[in-house]
Every structure is written in structure tokens, then in C-alpha cells.
Design an enzyme around this catalytic site. Structure first.
Site, PDB file in Angstrom:
ATOM      1  N   LYS A 227      18.817  55.756  93.856  1.00  0.00           N
ATOM      2  CA  LYS A 227      18.380  54.896  92.753  1.00  0.00           C
ATOM      3  C   LYS A 227      18.586  55.618  91.411  1.00  0.00           C
ATOM      4  O   LYS A 227      19.310  55.139  90.552  1.00  0.00           O
ATOM      5  CB  LYS A 227      16.895  54.535  92.893  1.00  0.00           C
ATOM      6  CG  LYS A 227      16.461  54.108  94.277  1.00  0.00           C
ATOM      7  CD  LYS A 227      17.038  52.791  94.716  1.00  0.00           C
ATOM      8  CE  LYS A 227      16.410  52.347  96.033  1.00  0.00           C
ATOM      9  NZ  LYS A 227      16.939  51.069  96.516  1.00  0.00           N
TER      10      LYS A 227
ATOM     11  N   TRP B 277       8.499  47.485 101.311  1.00  0.00           N
ATOM     12  CA  TRP B 277       8.712  48.862 101.770  1.00  0.00           C
ATOM     13  C   TRP B 277       7.416  49.521 102.197  1.00  0.00           C
ATOM     14  O   TRP B 277       7.382  50.293 103.155  1.00  0.00           O
ATOM     15  CB  TRP B 277       9.438  49.668 100.695  1.00  0.00           C
ATOM     16  CG  TRP B 277      10.816  49.144 100.476  1.00  0.00           C
ATOM     17  CD1 TRP B 277      11.301  48.504  99.369  1.00  0.00           C
ATOM     18  CD2 TRP B 277      11.895  49.152 101.422  1.00  0.00           C
ATOM     19  NE1 TRP B 277      12.606  48.120  99.561  1.00  0.00           N
ATOM     20  CE2 TRP B 277      13.001  48.510 100.811  1.00  0.00           C
ATOM     21  CE3 TRP B 277      12.028  49.641 102.722  1.00  0.00           C
ATOM     22  CZ2 TRP B 277      14.226  48.345 101.457  1.00  0.00           C
ATOM     23  CZ3 TRP B 277      13.246  49.478 103.364  1.00  0.00           C
ATOM     24  CH2 TRP B 277      14.332  48.840 102.732  1.00  0.00           C
TER      25      TRP B 277
ATOM     26  N   ASP C 225       5.957  57.233  98.471  1.00  0.00           N
ATOM     27  CA  ASP C 225       7.371  56.892  98.482  1.00  0.00           C
ATOM     28  C   ASP C 225       7.742  56.564  97.042  1.00  0.00           C
ATOM     29  O   ASP C 225       7.341  55.535  96.500  1.00  0.00           O
ATOM     30  CB  ASP C 225       7.612  55.690  99.399  1.00  0.00           C
ATOM     31  CG  ASP C 225       9.048  55.187  99.358  1.00  0.00           C
ATOM     32  OD1 ASP C 225       9.888  55.805  98.676  1.00  0.00           O
ATOM     33  OD2 ASP C 225       9.330  54.166 100.013  1.00  0.00           O
TER      34      ASP C 225
END
Length: 370
Positions: free
Chosen positions: A202, A105, A178
Site C-alpha cells: 500500500k 479484514w 494490522d
């Protein structure tokens, strides 16, 4: 409902608290005294005004967010933030941005940012297969003290590596993070960050809403001419309701943050639960005498995503199948790396991790070849 649920180890969309799901189920067809569903109600209604206000206040209370930071609710997930961050903070800037690439990511974030300006990979763990994050000493020596900002991914869901604590960057360099896969899993010193963002799916709620926390002084540096819905100022100035936001997703996020405050007791208590779960699984890995091989180095192990391999792909498939038959779903590793991945986000109970650890011990005993 809780009695009918198995254990969902999906990396996202992830398991939600049973208490929250039960409240949603109870009110889904018709909200009390309103006669309409949360899936139908206007984003301009007094009901939703109360919802979005409570969602923000819960986040501020849980994370200790002061008035120096704005809290906004966006769409597009963290992937849209990869571009949005750079559009707002890098486009037209005289200096490059530093990216610390600790996994898949982080690499995607850097690639998207490079479309908007100069990006420098200050650290990249690709050569070691992303088994760790850099130490604070490494970062201190590698980051540019004049960069436009420094970007990190605090937890990599695919590789299962994470920062433990806040990364240290040079003074006056905004730290951007992030936090999608460890958001609300632990206390955070928000004042350390110029901007942090997280997809909700999440730990914070269902897919569809993304939280961003932006230091207000950075809003004055945003260049003119950005598309309206890609400009952080639009969300701040219009209370995240310039257009129709994801009403239902914000509603569930509000319920999850209320659960974290009321039932869990805050993020320090949640962190202890998360550590217990992770310890059960890592202890099973470490006690297996090499039958299970954890991907991450011990100092960088994620307490959200436990990633490991078995001796052969056939055994990995057998393990995932046996787990599924026992009510433990979504343990197959990410398609890009294979193996096994157990995502143990906030709503995964300790008993879920204990059940998986018991299976790991039994499976290793049954299949080990001496």
C-alpha cells in the site's frame, strides 16, 4: 517516466513514487559496480546486507522504533499474519484474545485467530455495515483487562474507515494492529503496541514483503513447537534471513523509506499531504447534495481509502469509465461492496486527488436529476 504515468487509485498493489520507480528502472539490469540485477543477487551478499540494514534503520527513524521492539521482514502478507499472530500469542494461552472488528479484514483476522485459541469479538460494526470505528470510551468499557492481547485493524481498505490516533487498551494487555493500509502514512507511537504488522503493497513498497514490529518481551511468551517459518523468533534470531527473503521487494521498500525520509521529510509531512488529498475528495462528496454518498461516518473517515456510492449502479459504471478515459485507473469499489473507491496512498500526488475531485464536481453537475 512521470509524464507517461496516469493516476493509479488501486487499493493494492498501489502506486509507487515515480522517483523510486525511476531508480529501480535505472539499476534493474545491472546494479552499479556489481554487474547483476537486484532480481538476481544473493540474499547473503554484502549489497543486500546493506539494503536490509538500511530498510530497518529507515523504519526505525520514521516511526521512532526503539530497541525494545524488533523489526522483521516476512512473506505471506497480512493474511499470513492473521494466523501467525495467534500462533505466537494465543496458542496455549489461558485467556482469550479480544478482536475489534471494524470491517472485512478485521473479520478475517478474527476468524483465522479462532483456529488457534479462544477469540472474543469485543466490538463488531457489522450490524451498522461497518460505517465507523468505536470511540476510545467504547473500547475502554468493552475490552477485557485480562485478555491475551487486543487486535485492531487501523484502516479498513474495503469500507474506508479508520482509527485516528492509537486505540487505548487496558494496561498490560498487548495491543496488536494490522496497519497494512495506513502504515507509514502518519506518525505512530510504536511504544503503544505489542505488535504491529503491515503488507508493504500500500505505502511501503511492492507486494511480497510484510513488515512486523514486535515488542521483544513478547518473544519470551511464544510457545514451543511452532513451525520454524511461523515463529517470530526465527526472523529475529536470523535477521529475517533464515531462508531467502523477498530480496527485490525489500530493496524497493528500502528505496521508498529513503524517499520518505529524504524527499518527503518524514511522516508528519506525509500526513499533511495525505490530509490534503482526502479533504479534496470528501469536500467533493459533501458538496454534492447527496449525489455522492460516502460510506463512512465523518469521524471515522479514512484518509487512505475514500469510499462512496452514486445514485445508481449505471452511474457508478459510467463514472469509473469516464475516470479511466481521463487517466485515472482502478476506481471501482471492492467486489464485495461495489460503489467507488479512491485509494490515495502516500505516493499519490495531491494533483491526482485534485484531478479526481474536479471530475467528481463535473460529473455530478452533468448527471444530477433535480
Amino acid at each position: 517516466m512521470a509524464d507517461r504515468r496516469g493516476y493509479n487509485f488501486s487499493a493494492g498493489p498501489a502506486t509507487l513514487p515515480s522517483a523510486v520507480l525511476e531508480e529501480v528502472q535505472r539499476d534493474l539490469v545491472s546494479l552499479p559496480e556489481l554487474g547483476v540485477s537486484a532480481l538476481e543477487i544473493s540474499h547473503r551478499s554484502p549489497w543486500f546486507t546493506d539494503v536490509i540494514d538500511e530498510a530497518e534503520q529507515n523504519l526505525r527513524a520514521l516511526l521512532g522504533i526503539g530497541e525494545g521492539h524488533a523489526v522483521i521482514f516476512c512473506q505471506g502478507g497480512a493474511t499470513q499474519q492473521f494466523s501467525m499472530v495467534a500462533m505466537n500469542l494465543l496458542r496455549g494461552a489461558p485467556r482469550s484474545a479480544d478482536y475489534v472488528v471494524t470491517g472485512a479484514w478485521g473479520a478475517k483476522a478474527a476468524a483465522e485467530a479462532s483456529r488457534e485459541g479462544s477469540v472474543r469479538e469485543a466490538w463488531n460494526g457489522r450490524s451498522s455495515d461497518y460505517v465507523r470505528v468505536p470511540s476510545p470510551h467504547e473500547l475502554a468499557s468493552l475490552l477485557d483487562p485480562e485478555s491475551s492481547y487486543a487486535h485492531v485493524t487501523t484502516n479498513e481498505t474495503i469500507q474506508g474507515v479508520a482509527f485516528h490516533g492509537e486505540p487505548v487498551v487496558p494496561a498490560h494487555v498487548p495491543l496488536v494492529a494490522d496497519m497494512s493500509s495506513d502504515f507509514l502514512s502518519r506518525p505512530v507511537d510504536v511504544d503503544t503496541y505489542g505488535l504491529l504488522y503491515a503488507g508493504a503493497q500500500k505505502n511501503a513498497g511492492p507486494a511480497g514483503v510484510t513488515v512486523a514490529v514486535v515488542r521483544r518481551d513478547l518473544l519470551g511468551t511464544i510457545p514451543a513447537g511452532l513451525p520454524t517459518m511461523l515463529d517470530y523468533r526465527t526472523f529475529v534470531e536470523h535477521g529475517s534471513r533464515y531462508n531467502t527473503p523477498p530480496v527485490f521487494s525489500v530493496y524497493v521498500l528500502m528505496l521508498v523509506t529513503r524517499w520518505l525520509r529524504r524527499d518527503v521529510g518524514g511522516l508528519a509531512a506525509q500526513l499533511e499531504h495525505n490530509r490534503q488529498k482526502a479533504a479534496l475528495l470528501y469536500d467533493a462528496i459533501d458538496a454534492s447534495e447527496g449525489f455522492y454518498r460516502g460510506h463512512a461516518e465523518a469521524s471515522s473517515r479514512s484518509i487512505m481509502n475514500v469510499t462512496f456510492r452514486l445514485p445508481t449502479p449505471d452511474l457508478e459504471r459510467a463514472f469509473v469509465a469516464e475516470a479511466a478515459a481521463a487517466g485515472m485507473a482502478e476506481l471501482k469499489g471492492h467486489r464485495s461492496v461495489g460503489g467507488v473507491r479512491a485509494s490515495i496512498y502516500n505516493a499519490m500526488p495531491v494533483q491526482g486527488a485534485r484531478t479526481l475531485a474536479d471530475l467528481m464536481h463535473g460529473f455530478a453537475h452533468a448527471h444530477r436529476v433535480d
